[in-house]
Write an enzyme that holds these catalytic residues in place. Structure first.
Site, PDB file in Angstrom:
ATOM      1  N   ARG A  26       0.734  -1.469   0.026  1.00  0.00           N
ATOM      2  CA  ARG A  26      -0.106  -0.046  -0.083  1.00  0.00           C
ATOM      3  C   ARG A  26       0.947   1.157  -0.081  1.00  0.00           C
ATOM      4  O   ARG A  26       1.046   2.185  -0.900  1.00  0.00           O
ATOM      5  CB  ARG A  26      -0.827  -0.040   1.115  1.00  0.00           C
ATOM      6  CG  ARG A  26      -2.069   1.011   1.229  1.00  0.00           C
ATOM      7  CD  ARG A  26      -1.604   2.484   1.597  1.00  0.00           C
ATOM      8  NE  ARG A  26      -0.930   2.424   3.025  1.00  0.00           N
ATOM      9  CZ  ARG A  26      -0.528   3.298   3.404  1.00  0.00           C
ATOM     10  NH1 ARG A  26      -0.194   4.645   2.713  1.00  0.00           N
ATOM     11  NH2 ARG A  26       0.069   3.477   4.825  1.00  0.00           N
ATOM     12  N   ASP A  27       1.575   1.493   1.166  1.00  0.00           N
ATOM     13  CA  ASP A  27       2.442   2.815   1.351  1.00  0.00           C
ATOM     14  C   ASP A  27       3.665   2.720   0.074  1.00  0.00           C
ATOM     15  O   ASP A  27       3.492   3.754  -0.537  1.00  0.00           O
ATOM     16  CB  ASP A  27       2.969   2.991   2.619  1.00  0.00           C
ATOM     17  CG  ASP A  27       3.308   4.159   2.783  1.00  0.00           C
ATOM     18  OD1 ASP A  27       3.545   5.048   2.223  1.00  0.00           O
ATOM     19  OD2 ASP A  27       3.290   4.568   4.221  1.00  0.00           O
TER      20      ASP A  27
ATOM     21  N   HIS B  37       9.071   6.883   8.272  1.00  0.00           N
ATOM     22  CA  HIS B  37       9.814   7.177   6.660  1.00  0.00           C
ATOM     23  C   HIS B  37      11.432   7.552   7.015  1.00  0.00           C
ATOM     24  O   HIS B  37      11.491   7.890   8.117  1.00  0.00           O
ATOM     25  CB  HIS B  37       9.041   8.093   5.922  1.00  0.00           C
ATOM     26  CG  HIS B  37       7.706   7.380   5.430  1.00  0.00           C
ATOM     27  ND1 HIS B  37       7.355   7.129   4.257  1.00  0.00           N
ATOM     28  CD2 HIS B  37       6.427   7.275   6.222  1.00  0.00           C
ATOM     29  CE1 HIS B  37       6.256   6.729   4.029  1.00  0.00           C
ATOM     30  NE2 HIS B  37       5.462   6.666   5.364  1.00  0.00           N
TER      31      HIS B  37
ATOM     32  N   CYS C  69       4.189   9.449   0.341  1.00  0.00           N
ATOM     33  CA  CYS C  69       3.069   9.926   0.159  1.00  0.00           C
ATOM     34  C   CYS C  69       2.980  10.898  -0.830  1.00  0.00           C
ATOM     35  O   CYS C  69       3.661  12.009  -0.598  1.00  0.00           O
ATOM     36  CB  CYS C  69       2.434  10.479   1.430  1.00  0.00           C
ATOM     37  SG  CYS C  69       0.808  11.384   1.347  1.00  0.00           S
TER      38      CYS C  69
ATOM     39  N   ASN D 251       9.668   4.423   3.270  1.00  0.00           N
ATOM     40  CA  ASN D 251       9.388   3.772   4.567  1.00  0.00           C
ATOM     41  C   ASN D 251      10.644   3.301   5.037  1.00  0.00           C
ATOM     42  O   ASN D 251      11.509   2.690   4.357  1.00  0.00           O
ATOM     43  CB  ASN D 251       8.417   2.712   4.767  1.00  0.00           C
ATOM     44  CG  ASN D 251       6.888   3.232   4.729  1.00  0.00           C
ATOM     45  OD1 ASN D 251       6.388   3.808   3.388  1.00  0.00           O
ATOM     46  ND2 ASN D 251       6.257   3.285   5.543  1.00  0.00           N
TER      47      ASN D 251
HETATM   48  P1  HMG Z   1     -12.472  14.448  -3.173  1.00  0.00           P
HETATM   49  O1  HMG Z   1     -12.016  14.619  -4.741  1.00  0.00           O
HETATM   50  O2  HMG Z   1     -12.578  15.483  -2.446  1.00  0.00           O
HETATM   51  O3  HMG Z   1     -13.877  13.265  -3.007  1.00  0.00           O
HETATM   52  O4  HMG Z   1     -11.355  13.241  -2.665  1.00  0.00           O
HETATM   53  P2  HMG Z   1     -15.257  13.513  -3.190  1.00  0.00           P
HETATM   54  O5  HMG Z   1     -16.226  13.177  -1.895  1.00  0.00           O
HETATM   55  O6  HMG Z   1     -15.579  15.087  -3.618  1.00  0.00           O
HETATM   56  O7  HMG Z   1     -15.516  12.806  -4.595  1.00  0.00           O
HETATM   57  C1  HMG Z   1     -15.325  12.964  -5.654  1.00  0.00           C
HETATM   58  C2  HMG Z   1     -15.352  11.805  -6.511  1.00  0.00           C
HETATM   59  O8  HMG Z   1     -14.392  10.723  -6.125  1.00  0.00           O
HETATM   60  C3  HMG Z   1     -17.056  11.310  -6.346  1.00  0.00           C
HETATM   61  O9  HMG Z   1     -17.199  10.520  -7.747  1.00  0.00           O
HETATM   62  C4  HMG Z   1     -16.643  10.115  -5.494  1.00  0.00           C
HETATM   63  O10 HMG Z   1     -17.810   8.889  -5.479  1.00  0.00           O
HETATM   64  C5  HMG Z   1     -15.343   9.529  -5.559  1.00  0.00           C
HETATM   65  P3  HMG Z   1     -17.940  11.109  -8.949  1.00  0.00           P
HETATM   66  O11 HMG Z   1     -19.473  11.196  -8.147  1.00  0.00           O
HETATM   67  O12 HMG Z   1     -17.494  12.400  -9.323  1.00  0.00           O
HETATM   68  O13 HMG Z   1     -17.955   9.947  -9.947  1.00  0.00           O
HETATM   69  N1  HMG Z   1     -14.599   8.894  -4.528  1.00  0.00           N
HETATM   70  C6  HMG Z   1     -14.112   7.753  -4.638  1.00  0.00           C
HETATM   71  N2  HMG Z   1     -13.962   6.896  -5.301  1.00  0.00           N
HETATM   72  C7  HMG Z   1     -13.354   5.723  -5.047  1.00  0.00           C
HETATM   73  N3  HMG Z   1     -13.082   5.596  -3.771  1.00  0.00           N
HETATM   74  C8  HMG Z   1     -13.191   6.387  -2.577  1.00  0.00           C
HETATM   75  C9  HMG Z   1     -13.981   7.634  -3.171  1.00  0.00           C
HETATM   76  N4  HMG Z   1     -14.200   8.804  -2.256  1.00  0.00           N
HETATM   77  C10 HMG Z   1     -14.822   9.503  -3.386  1.00  0.00           C
HETATM   78  N5  HMG Z   1     -12.838   6.184  -1.449  1.00  0.00           N
HETATM   79  C11 HMG Z   1     -10.736  11.607  -0.873  1.00  0.00           C
HETATM   80  C12 HMG Z   1     -11.441  12.909  -1.248  1.00  0.00           C
HETATM   81  C13 HMG Z   1     -10.699  11.364   0.337  1.00  0.00           C
HETATM   82  C14 HMG Z   1     -11.535  10.713  -1.511  1.00  0.00           C
HETATM   83  C15 HMG Z   1      -9.293  11.840  -1.672  1.00  0.00           C
HETATM   84  O14 HMG Z   1      -8.647  12.881  -1.297  1.00  0.00           O
HETATM   85  C16 HMG Z   1      -8.596  10.513  -1.668  1.00  0.00           C
HETATM   86  O15 HMG Z   1      -8.638   9.504  -2.121  1.00  0.00           O
HETATM   87  N6  HMG Z   1      -7.212  10.684  -0.793  1.00  0.00           N
HETATM   88  C17 HMG Z   1      -6.546   9.782  -0.374  1.00  0.00           C
HETATM   89  C18 HMG Z   1      -4.917  10.242  -0.733  1.00  0.00           C
HETATM   90  C19 HMG Z   1      -3.915   9.206  -0.181  1.00  0.00           C
HETATM   91  O16 HMG Z   1      -4.345   7.836  -0.183  1.00  0.00           O
HETATM   92  N7  HMG Z   1      -2.984   9.565   0.263  1.00  0.00           N
HETATM   93  C20 HMG Z   1      -2.039   8.618   0.804  1.00  0.00           C
HETATM   94  C21 HMG Z   1      -2.546   7.566   1.773  1.00  0.00           C
HETATM   95  S1  HMG Z   1      -2.141   8.330   3.541  1.00  0.00           S
HETATM   96  C22 HMG Z   1      -0.592   8.095   3.727  1.00  0.00           C
HETATM   97  O17 HMG Z   1       0.194   7.436   2.992  1.00  0.00           O
HETATM   98  C23 HMG Z   1       0.048   8.136   5.259  1.00  0.00           C
HETATM   99  C24 HMG Z   1       0.175   6.956   6.015  1.00  0.00           C
HETATM  100  O18 HMG Z   1       1.244   5.948   5.289  1.00  0.00           O
HETATM  101  C25 HMG Z   1       0.762   7.193   7.420  1.00  0.00           C
HETATM  102  C26 HMG Z   1       2.137   8.375   7.104  1.00  0.00           C
HETATM  103  O19 HMG Z   1       3.087   7.812   6.649  1.00  0.00           O
HETATM  104  O20 HMG Z   1       1.954   9.336   7.954  1.00  0.00           O
HETATM  105  C27 HMG Z   1      -1.002   6.416   6.167  1.00  0.00           C
HETATM  106 MG    MG Z   2       3.376   6.152   5.306  1.00  0.00          MG
END
Ligand code: HMG
Ligand code: MG
Length: 298
Positions: A14-15, A208, A239, A248
């Site tokens: 995933r990450d 990380h 990220c 990481n």
């Molecule tokens: P948004 O664009 O604001 O979403 O994104 P929305 O609610 O306005 O919806 C827009 C469209 O996206 C809609 O589709 C939704 O249905 C669709 P439409 O009606 O236009 O056809 N949608 C989705 N589709 C599939 N799966 C979903 C989903 N949600 C909405 N879940 C959102 C908001 C949160 C979805 C977006 O910003 C997002 O996906 N962000 C995730 C980014 C990410 O994955 N970052 C990395 C992970 S975090 C990390 O790495 C840190 C960690 O490792 C710890 C660390 O290291 O600190 C965990």
């Molecule tokens: Mg991470």
């Protein structure tokens, strides 16, 4: 005192893969997870059900999750950002999920397009579904040691948010140094605050290695009683929405250090190194595990 046993949470599929430039074919992702399942790891975060617009690298999350061989003694949590992601994860057959938030308002906006308060509302909706479906939920906090946009982060804010997530029903908190800026002093201070309120049973660290501080920070955490560590095969990871976030800490390097400290992991380091070589070859990317490079050279 060091713990006798450490549980490693492997986050590479995933990450790691979320931060790759190229799209790794679905079959290779499945192969990676199946190989990891054979190393003795007990937790492998398989993918994320986030928006494919935001993380196209993992847009095949359903196929991947359904394609992997699920071993009885291994759990395969998936990351979900909101109710939509949770519904998709449930439909795909996920049994465990992870949610995420952050004490940094700016990072929250950049990573999830919402405020911290809104992220908690989204998590609340996920928790309701988790309760209905009897699913375990892990909670990540990002930028616990510093934010690429806001700089220093208050350990008090990290602690308060951790407590909020636990009150909402999250089983454990993983403290993420997303951009790897934490030094032993910063990590010790954050953990001092968090562990004054929360048992070590419920706290994991997720470092990380941008500044080469991850292993020494893990050692600090171990000394403070932490026995759950996130890491990523071959040190993949980062990220895309956190400027400066690179890999990481490599699982191979963590396991080598733990075994050297006399800490049990139930993980076969040799097999792990083989998986690290496999995935970096498939990706055509750098294997960041120093232990892997050294053992192969010798
Ligand atoms: P948004 O664009 O604001 O979403 O994104 P929305 O609610 O306005 O919806 C827009 C469209 O996206 C809609 O589709 C939704 O249905 C669709 P439409 O009606 O236009 O056809 N949608 C989705 N589709 C599939 N799966 C979903 C989903 N949600 C909405 N879940 C959102 C908001 C949160 C979805 C977006 O910003 C997002 O996906 N962000 C995730 C980014 C990410 O994955 N970052 C990395 C992970 S975090 C990390 O790495 C840190 C960690 O490792 C710890 C660390 O290291 O600190 C965990
Ligand atoms: Mg991470």
């Amino acid at each position: 005192m060091l713990p006798a046993f450490v549980k490693i949470v492997e986050v590479g599929p995933r990450d790691g893969l979320q931060n790759e430039k190229s799209f790794l074919p679905t079959a290779d992702k499945i192969d990676l997870i199946n190989r990891l399942s054979d190393t003795g790891l007990s937790v492998i975060e398989a993918t994320s059900f986030v928006s494919p617009e935001w993380i196209p690298q993992l847009k095949d999350q359903r196929e991947v999750f359904q394609g992997i061989e699920k071993k009885q003694d291994v759990s395969y949590p998936v990351l979900v950002p909101n109710k939509r992601g949770m519904e998709n994860a449930i439909a795909a057959g996920a049994k465990e999920v992870a949610v995420f938030s952050t004490p940094s308002e700016t990072f929250s906006q950049r990573n999830t397009n919402c405020s911290v308060a809104e992220s908690l509302q989204r998590i609340e909706a996920v928790m309701q579904l988790a309760e209905q479906h009897h699913m375990r939920v892990r909670g990540y906090l990002s930028c616990i040691a510093g934010c690429p946009y806001e700089g220093a982060i208050s350990p008090v804010a990290v602690t308060t948010l951790s407590e909020q997530l636990l009150q909402m029903g999250v089983a454990e908190i993983s403290l993420g140094d997303t951009i790897g800026v934490g030094t032993p002093k910063i990590i010790e201070t954050v953990l001092d605050h968090v562990l004054a309120k929360i048992s070590t049973e419920k706290v994991a660290v997720h470092f990380h290695d941008t500044y080469g501080q991850a292993l020494v920070n893990i050692y600090v955490a171990l000394k403070m009683g932490i026995h759950m560590i996130d890491s990523s095969i071959a040190g993949l990871g980062g990220c895309p929405y956190a400027k400066g976030a690179s890999g990481n800490v490599a699982t191979e390097d963590v396991v080598y250090m733990l075994h050297g400290l006399g800490i049990e992991t139930h993980i076969d380091l040799k097999k792990l190194i083989e998986v690290g070589c496999f995935i970096t070859q498939q990706l055509g990317t750098l294997n960041r595990s120093r232990v892997s490079a050294a053992l192969i050279a010798n």
